[in-house]
Design a protein around this motif. Structure first.
Motif, short mmCIF file in Angstrom:
data_model
loop_
_atom_site.label_atom_id
_atom_site.label_comp_id
_atom_site.label_asym_id
_atom_site.label_seq_id
_atom_site.Cartn_x
_atom_site.Cartn_y
_atom_site.Cartn_z
N GLY A 24 0.81 -1.26 -0.10
CA GLY A 24 -0.03 0.30 -0.13
C GLY A 24 0.86 1.33 0.04
N ARG A 25 0.21 2.41 0.37
CA ARG A 25 0.91 3.70 0.43
C ARG A 25 0.58 4.65 1.64
NH1 ARG A 25 3.31 1.13 -2.88
NH2 ARG A 25 4.03 1.74 -4.84
N ILE A 26 1.39 5.20 2.20
CA ILE A 26 1.12 6.14 3.30
C ILE A 26 0.38 7.34 2.82
CG2 ILE A 26 2.01 7.40 5.22
CD1 ILE A 26 4.30 5.34 5.37
N ARG A 27 -0.68 7.42 3.56
CA ARG A 27 -1.30 9.13 3.09
C ARG A 27 -1.21 9.99 4.22
NH1 ARG A 27 -1.53 7.54 -1.84
NH2 ARG A 27 -2.95 6.14 -2.39
N LYS A 28 -1.41 11.16 3.60
CA LYS A 28 -1.11 12.27 4.68
C LYS A 28 -1.99 12.40 5.87
CE LYS A 28 -0.11 15.63 0.88
NZ LYS A 28 -0.41 17.05 0.27
N GLY A 29 -1.23 12.78 6.95
CA GLY A 29 -2.01 12.73 8.11
C GLY A 29 -1.41 11.71 9.01
N ASN A 30 -0.48 10.68 8.72
CA ASN A 30 0.35 10.00 9.68
C ASN A 30 -0.49 8.98 10.49
OD1 ASN A 30 2.87 9.14 10.64
ND2 ASN A 30 2.65 10.63 12.38
N ARG A 31 -1.73 8.52 9.75
CA ARG A 31 -2.56 7.74 10.58
C ARG A 31 -2.75 6.32 10.16
NH1 ARG A 31 -5.55 9.51 15.31
NH2 ARG A 31 -5.26 11.57 15.86
N PHE A 32 -2.55 6.33 8.91
CA PHE A 32 -2.93 5.08 8.45
C PHE A 32 -2.21 4.94 6.99
CE2 PHE A 32 -5.95 7.73 6.55
CZ PHE A 32 -5.91 7.41 5.03
N ILE A 33 -2.31 3.46 6.56
CA ILE A 33 -1.69 3.01 5.30
C ILE A 33 -2.95 2.81 4.09
CG2 ILE A 33 -0.36 1.22 4.03
CD1 ILE A 33 1.15 0.67 6.72
N ASP A 34 -2.95 3.13 3.24
CA ASP A 34 -4.08 2.85 2.31
C ASP A 34 -3.47 1.69 1.61
OD1 ASP A 34 -5.92 2.73 0.12
OD2 ASP A 34 -5.50 4.64 -0.90
N CYS A 35 -4.20 0.75 1.72
CA CYS A 35 -3.93 -0.71 1.08
C CYS A 35 -4.34 -0.89 -0.18
CB CYS A 35 -4.23 -2.10 2.09
SG CYS A 35 -3.70 -1.66 3.83
N ASN A 36 -3.81 -0.27 -0.94
CA ASN A 36 -4.50 0.09 -2.62
C ASN A 36 -3.77 -0.84 -3.44
OD1 ASN A 36 -1.91 1.25 -2.52
ND2 ASN A 36 -2.67 3.21 -2.76
#
Length: 422
Positions: A77-89
């Motif tokens: 996946g990819r880390i998204r802005k906000g430093n709270r989760f990974i988008d498992c895309n």
């Protein structure tokens, strides 16, 4: 060296099946992790891989990596802005194939820190993870002699060294046809036990700040005899309370002592040792398969004039003992406040002029068991990032000795530190 490594191809490898879940929350320990890549390079000599052609090796790696990414789906996946989760895309990992005009035996027998960087898919000075960037990068370096250097870099925002080791072991098992024996990790328990919190951006970090100074990396080898000598010196010293020092305690105390002596000659009287401590075995529920960042930094301090080896070993042991189940419970009950307080204390010490010697032991990682189908590695190493006063401890191939990879400011290269190999 730049002319010896030739990039043949670059490819994005995606999972073989869609991600189980679309979001993987960070724990607050993930949030606090510095966004750099953790590098590991596995060297396989020609006698272990000669039965495979370069094309066969690359094909095997590329065919097994999608299944490994499916099992470890957040890595794709990819880390998204906000430093709270990974988008498992399922955006995948970066796979690079390279040819090296060099004899692998020469690299293993006379390793050069700068040369080792050339085998990495991302260079140390570019190691900070970018938003939307790949979390996993791999470079398969095929030598003219038939040897292989497999360099794996995984984002520290996603995982610690323990988790990286688990991923590489799983990928290797899949590659050699033993996927049935792989146990899937737990990707969510750490976020459940250490929920994300609101942090100031940028939040203060007690270590791993890239230095503008010229940094050099040195490797110091502690064989069985050297380790026995250090342990005996600690155990038999008058007034010693550490009668059975571990390998990590003995080596850390020795390196810390040299840093203390060096810094004091430069006018710095406060030198602390900060060790990374794995929390998995110290947690009440023992989530040993927990994937992510699951460690804390524990400091040990010295007072003026105090640098006897046995005393430093005692201070280290006392610091380790504080990180127990009760302490982990306090971190959880305080919503991370207890851990943030400890980190802030280290940051304040640095601001007040204290020097930090930062340690991380990877000695427990079974890196010498990583077999992709052509045997176990002859040597495994890391390549330190441009941070000063960082020490990584790794096992030696024979299993009894330890290698200490030490980063220091160039002006500090020499003097007492050179005696570490004596």
């Amino acid at each position: 060296m730049a002319n010896r490594v030739k990039i043949i191809s670059k490819e994005t490898i995606r999972p073989s099946s869609p991600a189980e879940q679309h979001i993987r929350k960070f724990s607050f320990l993930d949030q606090l992790a510095v966004p750099n890549y953790i590098p590991l390079t596995f060297f396989y000599t020609a006698d272990r891989s000669c039965q495979f052609s370069p094309a066969d090796i690359i094909l095997r790696l590329k065919k097994s990596l999608p299944d490994a990414l499916t099992m470890f789906y957040p890595i794709a996946g990819r880390i998204r802005k906000g430093n709270r989760f990974i988008d498992c895309n399922d955006n995948g990992a970066e796979f690079i194939e390279a040819r090296v005009h060099r004899q692998l035996r020469d690299v293993i027998e006379n390793p050069d820190a700068d040369e080792l960087k050339e085998y990495l898919p991302v260079q140390p000075e570019d190691h900070h993870q970018q938003v939307d960037g790949a979390l996993l990068l791999v470079q398969a370096n095929l030598f003219d002699c038939g040897g292989i250097a497999m360099a794996v870099c995984l984002s520290h925002k996603v995982a610690d060294g323990t988790s990286l080791s688990k991923f590489v072991q799983a990928w290797a098992a899949i590659s050699r046809g033993e996927a049935a024996g792989v146990v899937a990790p737990n990707f969510h328990i750490l976020a459940e036990q250490f929920p994300p919190i609101d942090l100031p951006e940028p939040h203060p970090s007690p270590s791993n700040v890239i230095s503008g100074e010229k940094i050099v990396t040195r490797r110091f080898i502690y064989n069985e005899q050297k380790l026995a000598s250090l342990k005996a010196e600690i155990a038999t010293a008058e007034g010693s309370t550490v009668k059975n020092p571990s390998r990590v305690e003995a080596i850390s105390a020795s390196i810390w002592r040299h840093f203390i002596e060096r810094h004091r000659r430069h006018g710095c009287t406060k030198v602390a040792a900060v060790h990374s401590v794995n929390l998995r075995a110290r947690m009440a529920d023992s989530p040993l398969q927990a994937f992510g960042n699951c460690y804390v930094l524990t400091p040990a301090y010295v007072t003026d004039g105090e640098h006897e080896l046995h005393r430093l070993a005692e201070l280290l042991r006392n610091a380790f003992k504080k990180i127990d189940g009760e302490y982990v419970g306090e971190i959880q009950r305080s919503g991370g406040g207890e851990y943030l307080t400890l980190r802030q204390r280290i940051v304040i010490m640095k601001k007040e002029g204290a020097a930090m010697c930062n340690f991380s032991s990877w000695c427990g990682f079974p890196v010498y068991e990583v077999d992709y189908g052509w045997g176990k590695p002859a040597w495994v190493c890391t390549t330190l990032l441009p941070f000063k006063n960082i020490v990584i401890l790794m096992s030696r191939p024979e299993g009894r000795g330890i290698e200490a990879w030490v980063n220091m400011v160039e002006d500090d290269d020499g003097g007492d530190l050179k005696t570490l190999q004596a």
